[in-house]
Motif scaffolding. Structure first.
Motif, short mmCIF file in Angstrom:
data_model
loop_
_atom_site.label_atom_id
_atom_site.label_comp_id
_atom_site.label_asym_id
_atom_site.label_seq_id
_atom_site.Cartn_x
_atom_site.Cartn_y
_atom_site.Cartn_z
N PRO A 297 9.81 -3.15 -9.42
CA PRO A 297 9.74 -2.64 -8.22
C PRO A 297 9.11 -0.94 -8.08
CG PRO A 297 11.45 -3.99 -8.30
CD PRO A 297 11.09 -3.58 -9.91
N GLU A 298 9.90 -0.35 -8.73
CA GLU A 298 9.75 1.14 -8.48
C GLU A 298 8.23 1.53 -9.15
OE1 GLU A 298 12.58 0.36 -12.33
OE2 GLU A 298 12.62 -0.37 -10.21
N THR A 299 7.76 0.94 -10.28
CA THR A 299 6.54 1.03 -10.75
C THR A 299 5.44 0.65 -9.71
OG1 THR A 299 7.22 0.47 -12.79
CG2 THR A 299 4.75 0.53 -12.61
N LEU A 300 5.84 -0.42 -8.96
CA LEU A 300 4.68 -0.65 -7.78
C LEU A 300 4.85 0.51 -6.71
CD1 LEU A 300 2.72 -2.39 -6.30
CD2 LEU A 300 4.65 -4.01 -5.51
N GLN A 301 6.19 0.76 -6.24
CA GLN A 301 6.29 1.78 -5.47
C GLN A 301 5.48 3.06 -5.60
OE1 GLN A 301 8.56 0.96 -2.66
NE2 GLN A 301 8.21 2.85 -1.60
N ALA A 302 5.70 3.55 -6.93
CA ALA A 302 4.75 4.70 -7.41
C ALA A 302 3.23 4.67 -7.28
CB ALA A 302 5.33 5.06 -8.65
N PHE A 303 2.85 3.39 -7.72
CA PHE A 303 1.68 2.97 -7.77
C PHE A 303 0.99 3.12 -6.24
CE2 PHE A 303 -1.82 -0.32 -7.24
CZ PHE A 303 -2.94 0.38 -8.07
N ILE A 304 1.51 2.51 -5.50
CA ILE A 304 1.35 2.65 -3.98
C ILE A 304 1.45 4.01 -3.46
CG2 ILE A 304 1.92 1.88 -1.57
CD1 ILE A 304 2.04 -1.04 -2.88
N GLY A 305 2.47 4.66 -3.83
CA GLY A 305 2.72 6.17 -3.17
C GLY A 305 1.64 7.15 -3.84
N ASN A 306 1.60 6.93 -4.99
CA ASN A 306 0.42 8.04 -5.80
C ASN A 306 -1.03 7.64 -5.22
OD1 ASN A 306 2.37 9.34 -7.32
ND2 ASN A 306 1.73 7.68 -9.01
N GLY A 307 -1.30 6.36 -5.10
CA GLY A 307 -2.91 5.99 -4.23
C GLY A 307 -2.85 6.41 -2.85
#
Length: 165
Positions: free
Chosen positions: A137-147
């Motif tokens: 979940p935190e990897t997806l959150q970071a992916f969306i946040g960075n994007g």
């Protein structure tokens, strides 16, 4: 190990502030559903494949974005098909779902909105998805946040340069 279908959906929200940019200036960038490649990092392709641009039911094909998952095939290209579920110009919001792809996102639904602020605006990206194999979940959150952060930066630069869609 729990089956992905029995685990609760992952839910998250990211928000980025754009100081000095009016919500009414930023919204057209996001409302232009089939031009996400102008803003999202490493997304090389975003084209309409079905429906009418900007209308619910419109489907875009997005390809070329990078994720944290490495593929042994050097010719591998990440792709998704995304369907516009709703668009609310008066509220500066849209929602879409991923309906097909090769990155493992099942039942993904997202709502993106532009929120007016006293000194600018904010873009909020809220999502819900079934657990994704190979992700946390935190990897997806970071992916969306960075994007989202890169998107906001590119949109602000476009406004400063006077470039409209």
């Amino acid at each position: 190990m729990e089956d992905a279908n029995t685990q609760p959906k992952w839910k998250g929200k990211e928000c980025v502030e754009l100081g000095g940019a009016k919500a009414e200036e930023v919204w057209p960038f996001l409302a232009d559903f089939c031009n996400l490649n102008k803003w999202f990092p490493t997304l090389s392709t975003c084209i309409r494949v079905e429906g009418v641009e900007g209308q619910p039911g419109c489907v875009r094909y997005c390809a070329g974005f990078k994720t944290h998952i490495e593929h042994s095939d050097v010719n591998h290209v990440n792709w998704t098909k995304q369907k516009l579920l709703s668009i609310e110009p008066d509220n500066m919001a849209l929602s879409y779902s991923i309906i097909d792809g090769n990155v493992g996102f099942n039942s993904y639904v997202s709502k993106v909105r532009v929120l007016p602020r006293v000194d600018g605006c904010a873009i909020e990206w809220e999502y819900e998805v079934e657990p994704v194999e190979g992700w946390k979940p935190e990897t997806l959150q970071a992916f969306i946040g960075n994007g989202l952060n890169i998107m906001a930066k590119r949109m602000k630069e476009a406004l400063e340069l006077g470039v409209l869609n």
